[in-house]
Structures are given as structure tokens and as C-alpha cells.
Motif scaffolding. Sequence first.
Motif, PDB file in Angstrom:
ATOM      1  N   LEU A  72       0.852  -1.227   0.109  1.00 54.29           N
ATOM      2  CA  LEU A  72       0.072  -0.068   0.017  1.00 54.29           C
ATOM      3  C   LEU A  72       0.743   1.229   0.153  1.00 54.29           C
ATOM      4  O   LEU A  72       2.016   1.486   0.704  1.00 54.29           O
ATOM      5  CB  LEU A  72      -1.072  -0.028   1.365  1.00 54.29           C
ATOM      6  N   ALA A  73       0.503   2.434  -0.609  1.00 54.95           N
ATOM      7  CA  ALA A  73       0.783   3.680  -0.642  1.00 54.95           C
ATOM      8  C   ALA A  73      -0.072   4.707   0.024  1.00 54.95           C
ATOM      9  O   ALA A  73      -1.281   4.405  -0.687  1.00 54.95           O
ATOM     10  CB  ALA A  73       1.508   3.846  -1.832  1.00 54.95           C
ATOM     11  N   GLU A  74       0.506   5.682   0.307  1.00 52.35           N
ATOM     12  CA  GLU A  74      -0.535   6.763   0.669  1.00 52.35           C
ATOM     13  C   GLU A  74      -1.090   7.431  -0.415  1.00 52.35           C
ATOM     14  O   GLU A  74      -0.280   7.611  -1.657  1.00 52.35           O
ATOM     15  CB  GLU A  74       0.317   7.893   1.564  1.00 52.35           C
ATOM     16  N   GLY A  75      -2.422   7.388  -0.572  1.00 53.01           N
ATOM     17  CA  GLY A  75      -3.212   8.172  -1.690  1.00 53.01           C
ATOM     18  C   GLY A  75      -3.663   7.068  -2.478  1.00 53.01           C
ATOM     19  O   GLY A  75      -4.467   7.023  -3.441  1.00 53.01           O
ATOM     20  N   ASP A  76      -3.448   5.653  -2.347  1.00 50.14           N
ATOM     21  CA  ASP A  76      -4.124   4.634  -2.923  1.00 50.14           C
ATOM     22  C   ASP A  76      -5.655   4.736  -2.765  1.00 50.14           C
ATOM     23  O   ASP A  76      -6.218   4.853  -1.833  1.00 50.14           O
ATOM     24  CB  ASP A  76      -3.576   3.362  -2.513  1.00 50.14           C
ATOM     25  N   VAL A  77      -6.451   4.279  -3.564  1.00 51.58           N
ATOM     26  CA  VAL A  77      -7.905   4.358  -3.703  1.00 51.58           C
ATOM     27  C   VAL A  77      -8.315   3.057  -3.960  1.00 51.58           C
ATOM     28  O   VAL A  77      -7.842   2.455  -5.088  1.00 51.58           O
ATOM     29  CB  VAL A  77      -8.474   5.309  -4.644  1.00 51.58           C
ATOM     30  N   GLY A  78      -9.482   2.487  -3.319  1.00 51.43           N
ATOM     31  CA  GLY A  78     -10.033   1.153  -3.612  1.00 51.43           C
ATOM     32  C   GLY A  78     -10.835   0.732  -2.851  1.00 51.43           C
ATOM     33  O   GLY A  78     -11.579   1.512  -2.093  1.00 51.43           O
ATOM     34  N   ILE A  79     -11.328  -0.594  -2.867  1.00 52.64           N
ATOM     35  CA  ILE A  79     -12.292  -1.295  -1.962  1.00 52.64           C
ATOM     36  C   ILE A  79     -11.437  -1.887  -0.781  1.00 52.64           C
ATOM     37  O   ILE A  79     -10.816  -2.808  -0.920  1.00 52.64           O
ATOM     38  CB  ILE A  79     -13.194  -1.999  -2.624  1.00 52.64           C
ATOM     39  N   LEU A  80     -11.796  -1.424   0.405  1.00 49.56           N
ATOM     40  CA  LEU A  80     -11.460  -2.093   1.732  1.00 49.56           C
ATOM     41  C   LEU A  80     -12.335  -2.927   2.356  1.00 49.56           C
ATOM     42  O   LEU A  80     -13.592  -2.679   2.410  1.00 49.56           O
ATOM     43  CB  LEU A  80     -11.379  -0.860   2.868  1.00 49.56           C
ATOM     44  N   THR A  81     -11.967  -4.102   2.688  1.00 51.22           N
ATOM     45  CA  THR A  81     -12.746  -5.013   3.280  1.00 51.22           C
ATOM     46  C   THR A  81     -12.239  -5.311   4.650  1.00 51.22           C
ATOM     47  O   THR A  81     -11.000  -5.611   4.758  1.00 51.22           O
ATOM     48  CB  THR A  81     -12.664  -6.386   2.430  1.00 51.22           C
TER      49      THR A  81
END
Length: 129
Positions: free
Chosen positions: A100-109
Motif C-alpha cells: 500500500l501507498a498513501e493516496g491509494d484508492v480502492g475497496i477496503l474489506t
Amino acid sequence: MGDPYYSGDVLFQIVPIFIGIIFIIVFGSILFTVFKGIGQWKKNEQSPRLSVPAEVKTKRTHVRRVGQDGHSSTSYFVTFEFSSGDRSELKMSGKEFGYLAEGDVGILTFQGTRFLEFERKHQVEDETL
């Protein structure tokens, strides 16, 4: 002759009591930690499994020294921000942390305070020249 009520050095009376108190404090702390961990595990098991859009806001590590020989243990934490503006910090493995990197966008489970997965959305970059 000596005093019949004098039973020896005061330290021989106080030290066993002091050691007993220290033992009770240490043992109590261990029990508290174990029961707290079991309670958190049970709470996570009863929580719903959620998959929501989120952004990686911050990453941090916590390093603590373990033992006299200089070994250390590292814990990894990532703060996610949801579309509502709420944030949640979740603990995860070092391997997941590294992806992971700061600023990553996605779906968190996640389930309660337990991180399960983060599926990154691929952003299309503007290719105009």
C-alpha cells in the motif's frame, strides 16, 4: 537474652510480601491482556464483514524491543478514509503494508478492527500531450 518478640531482620519479613505483590501485579497484567485480546477477537467475529470504498491516508509502524538480546517486533498500521470523511486505523501484516501507498484508492474489506483486504482501483491517467 534476646527479645522473645524479635523474629529477625525486618527485610526477611518485608521482601516476601513485596515479591508476592509484584507477582500478583505481573500475573494480573498478563490475565488482563489475554482477556482483552479474547474480547476483541470475539467482537470482531460478531461484526459484519464490510467492503467499502476507501483511500489510504497514512501509514505508520510501531517498533518495540523484545528481550535482552536486542530483537525487535514491528507492528504495521494503515489509516483509511471513507467517503463520509470517517477514518479507521487497522493493523496488518508487513507484506500487506508494503503493498500500500498513501493516496491509494480502492475497496477496503474489514471485519471490526480486523483488516481483510484492500483491492486497489486502477486510475486512468490523462495521456494528452
